[in-house]
Scaffold this motif. Sequence first.
Motif, PDB file in Angstrom:
ATOM      1  N   UNK A 288      27.137   8.364 -21.641  1.00  0.00           N
ATOM      2  CA  UNK A 288      27.381   7.752 -20.335  1.00  0.00           C
ATOM      3  C   UNK A 288      26.994   8.680 -19.195  1.00  0.00           C
ATOM      4  N   UNK A 289      27.118  10.012 -19.414  1.00  0.00           N
ATOM      5  CA  UNK A 289      26.774  10.944 -18.346  1.00  0.00           C
ATOM      6  C   UNK A 289      25.319  10.803 -17.922  1.00  0.00           C
ATOM      7  N   UNK A 290      24.412  10.644 -18.899  1.00  0.00           N
ATOM      8  CA  UNK A 290      22.990  10.481 -18.580  1.00  0.00           C
ATOM      9  C   UNK A 290      22.759   9.180 -17.835  1.00  0.00           C
ATOM     10  N   UNK A 291      23.424   8.122 -18.279  1.00  0.00           N
ATOM     11  CA  UNK A 291      23.277   6.830 -17.604  1.00  0.00           C
ATOM     12  C   UNK A 291      23.786   6.904 -16.169  1.00  0.00           C
ATOM     13  N   UNK A 292      24.925   7.554 -16.011  1.00  0.00           N
ATOM     14  CA  UNK A 292      25.484   7.654 -14.666  1.00  0.00           C
ATOM     15  C   UNK A 292      24.587   8.476 -13.753  1.00  0.00           C
ATOM     16  N   UNK A 293      24.034   9.565 -14.272  1.00  0.00           N
ATOM     17  CA  UNK A 293      23.116  10.370 -13.460  1.00  0.00           C
ATOM     18  C   UNK A 293      21.903   9.554 -13.051  1.00  0.00           C
ATOM     19  N   UNK A 294      21.345   8.787 -13.993  1.00  0.00           N
ATOM     20  CA  UNK A 294      20.188   7.958 -13.670  1.00  0.00           C
ATOM     21  C   UNK A 294      20.550   6.890 -12.648  1.00  0.00           C
ATOM     22  N   UNK A 295      21.715   6.297 -12.815  1.00  0.00           N
ATOM     23  CA  UNK A 295      22.166   5.262 -11.886  1.00  0.00           C
ATOM     24  C   UNK A 295      22.346   5.832 -10.488  1.00  0.00           C
ATOM     25  N   UNK A 296      23.029   6.958 -10.379  1.00  0.00           N
ATOM     26  CA  UNK A 296      23.289   7.537  -9.060  1.00  0.00           C
ATOM     27  C   UNK A 296      22.002   8.029  -8.404  1.00  0.00           C
ATOM     28  N   UNK A 297      21.113   8.646  -9.194  1.00  0.00           N
ATOM     29  CA  UNK A 297      19.845   9.115  -8.636  1.00  0.00           C
ATOM     30  C   UNK A 297      18.969   7.945  -8.211  1.00  0.00           C
ATOM     31  N   UNK A 298      18.941   6.907  -9.035  1.00  0.00           N
ATOM     32  CA  UNK A 298      18.153   5.731  -8.701  1.00  0.00           C
ATOM     33  C   UNK A 298      18.668   5.047  -7.458  1.00  0.00           C
ATOM     34  N   UNK A 299      19.987   4.940  -7.325  1.00  0.00           N
ATOM     35  CA  UNK A 299      20.569   4.323  -6.137  1.00  0.00           C
ATOM     36  C   UNK A 299      20.208   5.124  -4.886  1.00  0.00           C
TER      37      UNK A 299
ATOM     38  N   UNK B 237      32.058   7.001  -6.509  1.00  0.00           N
ATOM     39  CA  UNK B 237      32.272   7.306  -7.927  1.00  0.00           C
ATOM     40  C   UNK B 237      32.900   6.156  -8.713  1.00  0.00           C
ATOM     41  N   UNK B 238      33.872   5.473  -8.135  1.00  0.00           N
ATOM     42  CA  UNK B 238      34.521   4.376  -8.848  1.00  0.00           C
ATOM     43  C   UNK B 238      33.528   3.259  -9.165  1.00  0.00           C
ATOM     44  N   UNK B 239      32.632   2.973  -8.222  1.00  0.00           N
ATOM     45  CA  UNK B 239      31.635   1.924  -8.447  1.00  0.00           C
ATOM     46  C   UNK B 239      30.660   2.332  -9.540  1.00  0.00           C
ATOM     47  N   UNK B 240      30.226   3.580  -9.532  1.00  0.00           N
ATOM     48  CA  UNK B 240      29.326   4.062 -10.583  1.00  0.00           C
ATOM     49  C   UNK B 240      29.992   3.953 -11.950  1.00  0.00           C
ATOM     50  N   UNK B 241      31.280   4.292 -12.021  1.00  0.00           N
ATOM     51  CA  UNK B 241      32.018   4.175 -13.281  1.00  0.00           C
ATOM     52  C   UNK B 241      32.063   2.728 -13.763  1.00  0.00           C
ATOM     53  N   UNK B 242      32.340   1.805 -12.860  1.00  0.00           N
ATOM     54  CA  UNK B 242      32.448   0.387 -13.237  1.00  0.00           C
ATOM     55  C   UNK B 242      31.103  -0.176 -13.658  1.00  0.00           C
ATOM     56  N   UNK B 243      30.030   0.305 -13.049  1.00  0.00           N
ATOM     57  CA  UNK B 243      28.704  -0.160 -13.460  1.00  0.00           C
ATOM     58  C   UNK B 243      28.353   0.348 -14.856  1.00  0.00           C
ATOM     59  N   UNK B 244      28.796   1.543 -15.193  1.00  0.00           N
ATOM     60  CA  UNK B 244      28.591   2.036 -16.558  1.00  0.00           C
ATOM     61  C   UNK B 244      29.433   1.233 -17.544  1.00  0.00           C
ATOM     62  N   UNK B 245      30.613   0.820 -17.133  1.00  0.00           N
ATOM     63  CA  UNK B 245      31.438  -0.040 -17.984  1.00  0.00           C
ATOM     64  C   UNK B 245      30.772  -1.403 -18.160  1.00  0.00           C
ATOM     65  N   UNK B 246      30.079  -1.867 -17.123  1.00  0.00           N
ATOM     66  CA  UNK B 246      29.329  -3.113 -17.253  1.00  0.00           C
ATOM     67  C   UNK B 246      28.268  -2.998 -18.340  1.00  0.00           C
ATOM     68  N   UNK B 247      27.611  -1.853 -18.435  1.00  0.00           N
ATOM     69  CA  UNK B 247      26.628  -1.651 -19.502  1.00  0.00           C
ATOM     70  C   UNK B 247      27.288  -1.755 -20.874  1.00  0.00           C
ATOM     71  N   UNK B 248      28.504  -1.234 -20.993  1.00  0.00           N
ATOM     72  CA  UNK B 248      29.243  -1.351 -22.252  1.00  0.00           C
ATOM     73  C   UNK B 248      29.455  -2.814 -22.618  1.00  0.00           C
ATOM     74  N   UNK B 249      29.900  -3.604 -21.639  1.00  0.00           N
ATOM     75  CA  UNK B 249      30.160  -5.022 -21.883  1.00  0.00           C
ATOM     76  C   UNK B 249      28.869  -5.761 -22.207  1.00  0.00           C
ATOM     77  N   UNK B 250      27.813  -5.443 -21.482  1.00  0.00           N
ATOM     78  CA  UNK B 250      26.538  -6.110 -21.709  1.00  0.00           C
ATOM     79  C   UNK B 250      26.012  -5.817 -23.104  1.00  0.00           C
TER      80      UNK B 250
END
Length: 217
Positions: A1-12, A21-34
Amino acid sequence: MNAERRELEAGARALGVSLVPETADRMCRLLDLLEKWNRAYNLTAVRERMAMCARHLLDSLTLVPRLHSGPLLDVGSGGGFPGLVLALHSPARQVTLLDSNSKKTRFLTQCRLELGLDNMQVVHARVEDWQGGPFPQITSRAFASLADMVPMTAHLLAPYGQHLAMKGPEATAEVAGLPAGWDVFEDSRVAVPGVDAERRILRIERSTVDSTGETGD
């Protein structure tokens, strides 16, 4: 998840979009659900998580700079893109996700519950049959051609409202098929980090509107 979060935050950041931070965490949780639901429901052809991050999360965030403060309708939401991501990004904005596929709306409803999205409503209906709104902005991604989408959703759009259509190379041909009374006021190519394919955002509005809210000749 750390790599995904880094990519997400850098891309944003590259898109000029701020993620707390809370939004980034929830978006990573969305990937889990997806990833979990995709095994049974085939929500997306994208299977690799980093690709999901780029092609779904970051792609959806390209709309953020173009959004107003009012309620938003996302038609043909499918797996939740862009509407679910936009609801995650802006918890103060009311976002309605509309789709006719019951499997996909079940997934979206579960996401609403597990991610605590009180600002998101999920509607299972055909867009041409549903009576809601009117909404100042309507978003869509890979929903229908502009020639079909614009008249199908016209009854849901406020008189001075905007369609924000996410398209690819097909946009040029589709614009030529727009119904009379509608114009493209923006056609922007956007660069999504991690996505090589062409991405375009079209802002479509009624050409002229009289005091009754009907399109003029």
